[in-house]
Motif scaffolding. Sequence first.
Motif, PDB file in Angstrom:
ATOM      1  N   PRO A  43       0.808  -1.228   0.000  1.00  0.00           N
ATOM      2  CA  PRO A  43       0.000   0.000   0.000  1.00  0.00           C
ATOM      3  C   PRO A  43       0.839   1.276   0.000  1.00  0.00           C
ATOM      4  CG  PRO A  43      -0.876  -1.575   1.580  1.00  0.00           C
ATOM      5  CD  PRO A  43       0.459  -2.098   1.144  1.00  0.00           C
ATOM      6  N   LEU A  44       1.920   1.285   0.783  1.00  0.00           N
ATOM      7  CA  LEU A  44       2.743   2.490   0.871  1.00  0.00           C
ATOM      8  C   LEU A  44       3.444   2.780  -0.452  1.00  0.00           C
ATOM      9  CD1 LEU A  44       4.032   4.811   2.418  1.00  0.00           C
ATOM     10  CD2 LEU A  44       5.792   3.222   3.214  1.00  0.00           C
ATOM     11  N   PHE A  45       4.082   1.774  -1.035  1.00  0.00           N
ATOM     12  CA  PHE A  45       4.842   1.998  -2.268  1.00  0.00           C
ATOM     13  C   PHE A  45       3.937   2.345  -3.444  1.00  0.00           C
ATOM     14  CE2 PHE A  45       8.141  -0.819  -0.146  1.00  0.00           C
ATOM     15  CZ  PHE A  45       8.981   0.238   0.143  1.00  0.00           C
ATOM     16  N   THR A  46       2.775   1.709  -3.535  1.00  0.00           N
ATOM     17  CA  THR A  46       1.855   2.080  -4.621  1.00  0.00           C
ATOM     18  C   THR A  46       1.328   3.493  -4.413  1.00  0.00           C
ATOM     19  OG1 THR A  46       0.025   0.974  -3.451  1.00  0.00           O
ATOM     20  CG2 THR A  46       1.124  -0.252  -5.212  1.00  0.00           C
ATOM     21  N   GLY A  47       1.085   3.872  -3.166  1.00  0.00           N
ATOM     22  CA  GLY A  47       0.630   5.238  -2.881  1.00  0.00           C
ATOM     23  C   GLY A  47       1.666   6.270  -3.280  1.00  0.00           C
ATOM     24  N   LEU A  48       2.932   6.004  -2.942  1.00  0.00           N
ATOM     25  CA  LEU A  48       4.013   6.926  -3.313  1.00  0.00           C
ATOM     26  C   LEU A  48       4.154   7.013  -4.831  1.00  0.00           C
ATOM     27  CD1 LEU A  48       6.709   5.904  -0.671  1.00  0.00           C
ATOM     28  CD2 LEU A  48       5.428   8.054  -0.740  1.00  0.00           C
ATOM     29  N   ALA A  49       4.028   5.880  -5.507  1.00  0.00           N
ATOM     30  CA  ALA A  49       4.143   5.878  -6.966  1.00  0.00           C
ATOM     31  C   ALA A  49       3.012   6.665  -7.617  1.00  0.00           C
ATOM     32  CB  ALA A  49       4.148   4.447  -7.486  1.00  0.00           C
ATOM     33  N   LEU A  50       1.805   6.510  -7.093  1.00  0.00           N
ATOM     34  CA  LEU A  50       0.631   7.139  -7.699  1.00  0.00           C
ATOM     35  C   LEU A  50       0.523   8.632  -7.407  1.00  0.00           C
ATOM     36  CD1 LEU A  50      -1.952   4.278  -7.143  1.00  0.00           C
ATOM     37  CD2 LEU A  50      -1.022   5.071  -9.323  1.00  0.00           C
ATOM     38  N   GLU A  51       1.428   9.152  -6.578  1.00  0.00           N
ATOM     39  CA  GLU A  51       1.473  10.604  -6.399  1.00  0.00           C
ATOM     40  C   GLU A  51       1.984  11.289  -7.667  1.00  0.00           C
ATOM     41  OE1 GLU A  51       1.940  11.685  -1.712  1.00  0.00           O
ATOM     42  OE2 GLU A  51       3.783  11.179  -2.785  1.00  0.00           O
ATOM     43  N   THR A  52       2.773  10.568  -8.464  1.00  0.00           N
ATOM     44  CA  THR A  52       3.335  11.173  -9.680  1.00  0.00           C
ATOM     45  C   THR A  52       3.016  10.382 -10.948  1.00  0.00           C
ATOM     46  OG1 THR A  52       5.431   9.991  -9.332  1.00  0.00           O
ATOM     47  CG2 THR A  52       5.246  12.220  -8.416  1.00  0.00           C
ATOM     48  N   SER A  53       2.510   9.182 -10.805  1.00  0.00           N
ATOM     49  CA  SER A  53       2.230   8.344 -11.965  1.00  0.00           C
ATOM     50  C   SER A  53       0.734   8.081 -12.087  1.00  0.00           C
ATOM     51  CB  SER A  53       2.984   7.006 -11.845  1.00  0.00           C
ATOM     52  OG  SER A  53       2.819   6.235 -13.021  1.00  0.00           O
ATOM     53  N   THR A  54       0.347   7.389 -13.159  1.00  0.00           N
ATOM     54  CA  THR A  54      -1.061   7.078 -13.393  1.00  0.00           C
ATOM     55  C   THR A  54      -1.356   5.637 -12.992  1.00  0.00           C
ATOM     56  OG1 THR A  54      -0.677   6.304 -15.661  1.00  0.00           O
ATOM     57  CG2 THR A  54      -1.117   8.664 -15.349  1.00  0.00           C
ATOM     58  N   ALA A  55      -2.626   5.371 -12.727  1.00  0.00           N
ATOM     59  CA  ALA A  55      -3.040   4.013 -12.404  1.00  0.00           C
ATOM     60  C   ALA A  55      -2.826   3.089 -13.592  1.00  0.00           C
ATOM     61  CB  ALA A  55      -4.508   4.010 -11.984  1.00  0.00           C
ATOM     62  N   SER A  56      -2.977   3.627 -14.814  1.00  0.00           N
ATOM     63  CA  SER A  56      -2.783   2.816 -16.018  1.00  0.00           C
ATOM     64  C   SER A  56      -1.345   2.313 -16.117  1.00  0.00           C
ATOM     65  CB  SER A  56      -3.124   3.634 -17.266  1.00  0.00           C
ATOM     66  OG  SER A  56      -4.472   4.047 -17.248  1.00  0.00           O
ATOM     67  N   ARG A  57      -0.390   3.214 -15.872  1.00  0.00           N
ATOM     68  CA  ARG A  57       1.016   2.804 -15.933  1.00  0.00           C
ATOM     69  C   ARG A  57       1.320   1.800 -14.823  1.00  0.00           C
ATOM     70  NH1 ARG A  57       5.460   4.388 -18.389  1.00  0.00           N
ATOM     71  NH2 ARG A  57       7.480   3.980 -17.446  1.00  0.00           N
ATOM     72  N   GLY A  58       0.809   2.061 -13.641  1.00  0.00           N
ATOM     73  CA  GLY A  58       1.023   1.143 -12.527  1.00  0.00           C
ATOM     74  C   GLY A  58       0.482  -0.245 -12.820  1.00  0.00           C
ATOM     75  N   ALA A  59      -0.651  -0.303 -13.499  1.00  0.00           N
ATOM     76  CA  ALA A  59      -1.254  -1.592 -13.829  1.00  0.00           C
ATOM     77  C   ALA A  59      -0.320  -2.445 -14.668  1.00  0.00           C
ATOM     78  CB  ALA A  59      -2.563  -1.367 -14.580  1.00  0.00           C
TER      79      ALA A  59
END
Length: 317
Positions: free
Chosen positions: A90-106
Amino acid sequence: MRDKSSAIHGRSESVGLVFGFVGIVIFSLSLPATREAVEAFGAWTVGFGRAVLAAACAAGVLAITRTPGPDRQHLKSLLIIGAGVIVGFPLFTGLALETSTASRGAIVIGVLPAATALVATLRHGERPSWQFWLAACGGLATVVIFSIATGANGRPELADVFFVLAVASAAVGYAEGAVLTKEIGGWHTISWALIVALPLTLPVATVSLAMHGVDQPEFSNWAGLAYVSLFSMYLGFFAWYAGLDIGGVARVSQIQLLQPMLTLIWAALLLDEAITVAGVTTAGLVLAFVAASRRSSIVRPAASSDAITDRHAPSVR
């Protein structure tokens, strides 16, 4: 006798895949919901706050069912699970999504099945065939190429590093959770892991909320926080850990390869994020590797034929 054993094993895998698919459908909404929540509450508050809210739900379920506490021998596994899926992911995805998109994360998180299978091989005693690893590595390579090709200046972004750390955390938590599920059941596993992690998650969430504050949340922000707390952090694991236990970690973990495509759809519908040709192509290739891995053989540790028990459903005593 061998035919009967093979039939039971086949049914177990099929049931496990069904449970796993239900879990992945729930998890596929996690990144869009997290992105909505992070916008108003911040990554640290969402990352730890969701665990606190989920722990409150778990405490209620454990109290209603009068479930006895875990044995001391299970504490190490609960701590590993907590570090992986309750804190790390949860923490790392939250930090990533502060600057990235959910699509890229997927797409980046598409490497999770291969990572989970690797941890299962080391920890769970499963032995996938070379065809399985070929399919898993194919999915991994596809995601890596996507990350490099679509990153800034042809390089992975900082958010990709956070996503990779999230993958490593989840892989460890998933595999360890499957091991413990065999002993105490899936819903017991996630419930007690949330309770054990509470001495860390509660103070961190409190401090983070006090420092960050709340940035005028709208309904969508509250809805995102509620979803990741109740479904992503708690109820989804009921089905997911049951699936990993019944069907085998390496096999069922490959259902996660469906998650990028599902998340892309949710991100487009809920966040108005663009669905790019590269994203669709990558998700499609990853999906193809699901079918390939499904047809390959995996040697699982010996287990009793009565794999499906009431361990996977809460009961009032």
